[in-house]
Design an enzyme around this catalytic site. Sequence first.
Site, mmCIF file in Angstrom:
data_model
loop_
_atom_site.group_PDB
_atom_site.id
_atom_site.type_symbol
_atom_site.label_atom_id
_atom_site.label_comp_id
_atom_site.label_asym_id
_atom_site.label_seq_id
_atom_site.Cartn_x
_atom_site.Cartn_y
_atom_site.Cartn_z
ATOM 1 N N CYS A 62 41.904 -35.170 10.995
ATOM 2 C CA CYS A 62 42.120 -35.226 11.913
ATOM 3 C C CYS A 62 42.183 -35.536 13.544
ATOM 4 C CB CYS A 62 40.312 -36.002 12.647
ATOM 5 S SG CYS A 62 39.091 -35.987 13.530
ATOM 6 N N ASP A 121 26.554 4.369 19.911
ATOM 7 C CA ASP A 121 27.899 4.173 20.019
ATOM 8 C C ASP A 121 27.969 4.723 18.171
ATOM 9 O OD1 ASP A 121 30.530 4.417 19.288
ATOM 10 O OD2 ASP A 121 30.555 2.438 19.753
ATOM 11 N N CYS A 171 40.671 -38.848 15.097
ATOM 12 C CA CYS A 171 40.654 -40.024 14.812
ATOM 13 C C CYS A 171 41.229 -40.710 13.412
ATOM 14 C CB CYS A 171 39.201 -40.262 14.362
ATOM 15 S SG CYS A 171 38.111 -39.382 12.372
ATOM 16 N N GLU A 178 1.203 -1.213 -0.221
ATOM 17 C CA GLU A 178 -0.496 0.165 0.010
ATOM 18 C C GLU A 178 0.325 1.652 0.218
ATOM 19 O OE1 GLU A 178 -4.298 0.170 2.657
ATOM 20 O OE2 GLU A 178 -2.884 -1.914 3.144
ATOM 21 N N ASP A 227 3.832 1.773 -1.702
ATOM 22 C CA ASP A 227 4.535 1.941 -2.506
ATOM 23 C C ASP A 227 3.754 2.741 -3.619
ATOM 24 O OD1 ASP A 227 6.283 0.945 -1.571
ATOM 25 O OD2 ASP A 227 6.597 -1.455 -2.532
ATOM 26 N N LYS A 240 23.934 4.977 25.613
ATOM 27 C CA LYS A 240 24.760 6.833 25.198
ATOM 28 C C LYS A 240 24.997 5.418 23.657
ATOM 29 C CE LYS A 240 29.096 8.974 25.788
ATOM 30 N NZ LYS A 240 29.744 8.938 24.330
ATOM 31 N N LYS A 283 30.332 5.331 30.832
ATOM 32 C CA LYS A 283 30.901 3.919 30.265
ATOM 33 C C LYS A 283 31.324 2.964 31.130
ATOM 34 C CE LYS A 283 32.707 6.170 26.565
ATOM 35 N NZ LYS A 283 33.443 6.600 26.246
ATOM 36 N N CYS A 299 33.803 -40.732 14.446
ATOM 37 C CA CYS A 299 34.520 -40.347 14.519
ATOM 38 C C CYS A 299 34.657 -39.913 16.574
ATOM 39 C CB CYS A 299 35.326 -38.825 14.041
ATOM 40 S SG CYS A 299 36.583 -37.943 15.229
ATOM 41 N N GLU A 343 19.463 7.074 29.665
ATOM 42 C CA GLU A 343 19.324 6.296 28.507
ATOM 43 C C GLU A 343 20.362 6.159 27.872
ATOM 44 O OE1 GLU A 343 18.836 10.059 25.489
ATOM 45 O OE2 GLU A 343 18.902 11.198 27.975
ATOM 46 N N CYS A 376 36.146 -33.150 9.027
ATOM 47 C CA CYS A 376 36.484 -35.001 9.556
ATOM 48 C C CYS A 376 35.085 -35.985 8.593
ATOM 49 C CB CYS A 376 36.443 -35.393 10.769
ATOM 50 S SG CYS A 376 37.293 -37.151 11.418
ATOM 51 N N TYR A 387 18.982 13.156 20.793
ATOM 52 C CA TYR A 387 19.086 13.479 22.348
ATOM 53 C C TYR A 387 18.612 14.967 23.212
ATOM 54 C CZ TYR A 387 24.269 13.591 21.021
ATOM 55 O OH TYR A 387 24.751 13.638 20.038
HETATM 56 S S1 IVH Z 1 23.694 14.001 25.232
HETATM 57 C C1 IVH Z 1 26.109 18.229 25.883
HETATM 58 N N1 IVH Z 1 22.766 11.432 25.053
HETATM 59 O O1 IVH Z 1 28.200 11.207 23.512
HETATM 60 C C2 IVH Z 1 26.143 17.194 25.154
HETATM 61 N N2 IVH Z 1 24.640 12.306 24.192
HETATM 62 O O2 IVH Z 1 30.545 11.701 24.559
HETATM 63 C C3 IVH Z 1 24.702 16.381 24.751
HETATM 64 N N3 IVH Z 1 26.315 10.305 22.055
HETATM 65 O O3 IVH Z 1 28.689 14.326 21.499
HETATM 66 C C4 IVH Z 1 25.743 14.863 24.953
HETATM 67 N N4 IVH Z 1 24.305 8.971 22.825
HETATM 68 O O4 IVH Z 1 27.651 11.956 20.609
HETATM 69 C C5 IVH Z 1 23.561 12.526 25.163
HETATM 70 N N5 IVH Z 1 21.769 9.910 24.377
HETATM 71 C C6 IVH Z 1 22.571 10.809 24.338
HETATM 72 C C7 IVH Z 1 23.850 9.825 23.418
HETATM 73 C C8 IVH Z 1 24.919 10.945 23.676
HETATM 74 C C9 IVH Z 1 25.379 9.369 22.320
HETATM 75 C C10 IVH Z 1 27.137 10.983 22.077
HETATM 76 C C11 IVH Z 1 26.902 12.579 21.955
HETATM 77 C C12 IVH Z 1 27.777 13.435 22.413
HETATM 78 C C13 IVH Z 1 28.844 11.911 22.963
HETATM 79 C C14 IVH Z 1 29.782 12.746 23.845
#
Ligand code: IVH
Length: 672
Positions: free
Chosen positions: A412, A117, A415, A34, A36, A115, A318, A435, A113, A430, A229
């Site tokens: 092997c 990467d 065996c 739909e 599409d 973080k 971290k 075996c 929340e 093997c 965020y």
């Molecule tokens: S708050 C004032 N919330 O982590 C900075 N940062 O090490 C506000 N990042 O540059 C950042 N998840 O790119 C915030 N839930 C999150 C995040 C987050 C990833 C990153 C962000 C920031 C870096 C700092």
Amino acid sequence: MDEIQKEIKELREKIRYHNYRYYVLDDPEISDAEYDRLFRRLLELEKAHPEWVTPDSPTQRVGAEPQRAFSQVRHRQPMLSLENGFSDQDIRDFEIRIRRFLGGETGFTYTVEPKMDGLAVELVYEEGHLVAASTRGDGIVGEDVTANVKTIMSVPLVLTPNPGAPPVPELLEVRGEVYMEIEAFHELNRKNLSRNLPPFANPRNAAAGSLRQLDPRVTAKRPLNMFCYGIGELRGIRFQTHLELMAALQQWGLRVNRPYLRECKDIEEVIDYCHELERVRSQFPFEIDGAVIKINQLALQARLGEKSRTPRWALAYKFKPTQETTRIRKIVVQVGRTGALTPVAQLDPVEVGGVTVRRATLHNQEEIQKKDIREGDTVIVQRAGDVIPEVVKVIASKRTGKERPFRMPTHCPVCGAALEKTPGEVVLRCPNLACPAQVRASLRHFVSKGAMDIEGLGEKTVNQLIQRRKVKEPADLYQLTMDDLLELDGFARKSAENLLRAIRKSKVTTLARFIYALGIRHVGEHIARRLAEVFGSLDRLMEASEEDLIAVNEIGPHIAESVSSYFEDEGNRRHVERLLRAGIRFEDVAARGADLSGKTFVLTGTLKSMTRSEAKERILERGGRVASSVSRNTDYLVAGESPGSKLQRARELGIPLLNEKAFLRLLEGKNG
Ligand code: IVH
């Protein structure tokens, strides 16, 4: 307004709405077909009337020409970074600093929340229209990646005014993380390798590399995503808290990580939730490297302000690294259930993410060659969640010249049979079905929890049974006698009786468990259940052609080929026959009651219809587990009359409670 112009407008609104349902809320309302249709109709109308195409039409996500270079953009407000914490104490110190700064202020809470990467990006919306997107750069000046960001489907080109939501502001700078899901990253690397392009080291590099493409058409093909965020400048509206702000962003159409954004009343709650996120980190489809703790009240954030590059109101906790450096002592070869040989590195023991790692898989010879891994090398090992630790790479600069290159054996190691390689595969096998290594591994699989679930038949007993030639294949288990078991070390009458009873009990099983127990390549527990559901009987499954199998949802050519060739093999058919002759029969799950495998129960109080040990037996029969105390891993607390303190504990942890009636219904399989 012209009829067609009106239709165009309505189509755009509909498509935007369905994008939002799909990409932001992950909760689509219409089928792909739909969607599409709507999209194609809009394309058609815009093609006939190019004068009505606007830059924020959903069709314009990939319109821009390749650029020669990115232009620079100055952020209206600097994009700061975060101070890092690594321990509970660091989190408590964060609170002490806040309290000191705010002087007796007590009316505040925290938010925590994940973080993400990935890489930080700023989106600028003027009157609700996306006008610019930039990378963080040095925090003051970043790069203009607008054309590329527009290809990310979860980034709205226009914010939606929503009844019940605050009005869309005249200016909004939103900040968030652009990232790539782990699966998509692997997929991209597979593609790159097949085209002889270098692979990306990790999902973050893949996301950064994809976003910094000069040709937006390339970015459009990369599965990027974004979570918002925070904000930079905001004009025309005020919020009280971070939570309210995030809720409004979502209502305007932006993607936020709402289910994992949690308010915490005090610092101990913050610490608990940080640990919880760390425990479940491997279950996210994307990489998270920590938790971000923020003061929820925006007025207090403003009062706390910032130091040179980091705000005082936030802390990044971290997680423990999932990679560590160690040395390979020796490389050994393991023979698996299907005869596949896996080279395994024996390591100097090292702590990775809180667990001691002594071995890491090297996958196969090709992998060893590609990474040039040698005995004695210093390497980076990685352990992510429940997966087997692996060697990521060699630190070549630590080589002394004494390292020894490794070659897979030609025969092997267990065996002595000459090894074989299936054309098109990298794995050596093997071919000797007898075996001892294969027999051992397939027996252990056969008796394991998800398969025939024979309790009390551990590794040591299996090894003894093989050594003493009591068992050569799984069917032999059903011929064991009391005398056979009494010959084994550590067996007395009582324990032998128990094991014989467990073996007998395993004869009544489900079709799914049996299929899984056979150990067919590529058939795990989930696929085994699908096969049992779809084919309904062993006979029908054994007669199924490759085409019949492929027709089943979730079953691709690999699995189909593996299943049909398994049952075509005479030896395998005899093996199945012998098992059936030993008396194995199938009860369907409904007759047996619920399948509780993987579920952990705790019992408290007295039940009217059965004793505590009967209740336990019934749970175990259905594949469940019974623990003595309540923890976060508990799935249900069964509470009879006069329950004890376990009830309180379960309530605190939010564990589902079952009274006697609900428990009986669950056993019968009538609940869910
Ligand atoms: S708050 C004032 N919330 O982590 C900075 N940062 O090490 C506000 N990042 O540059 C950042 N998840 O790119 C915030 N839930 C999150 C995040 C987050 C990833 C990153 C962000 C920031 C870096 C700092």
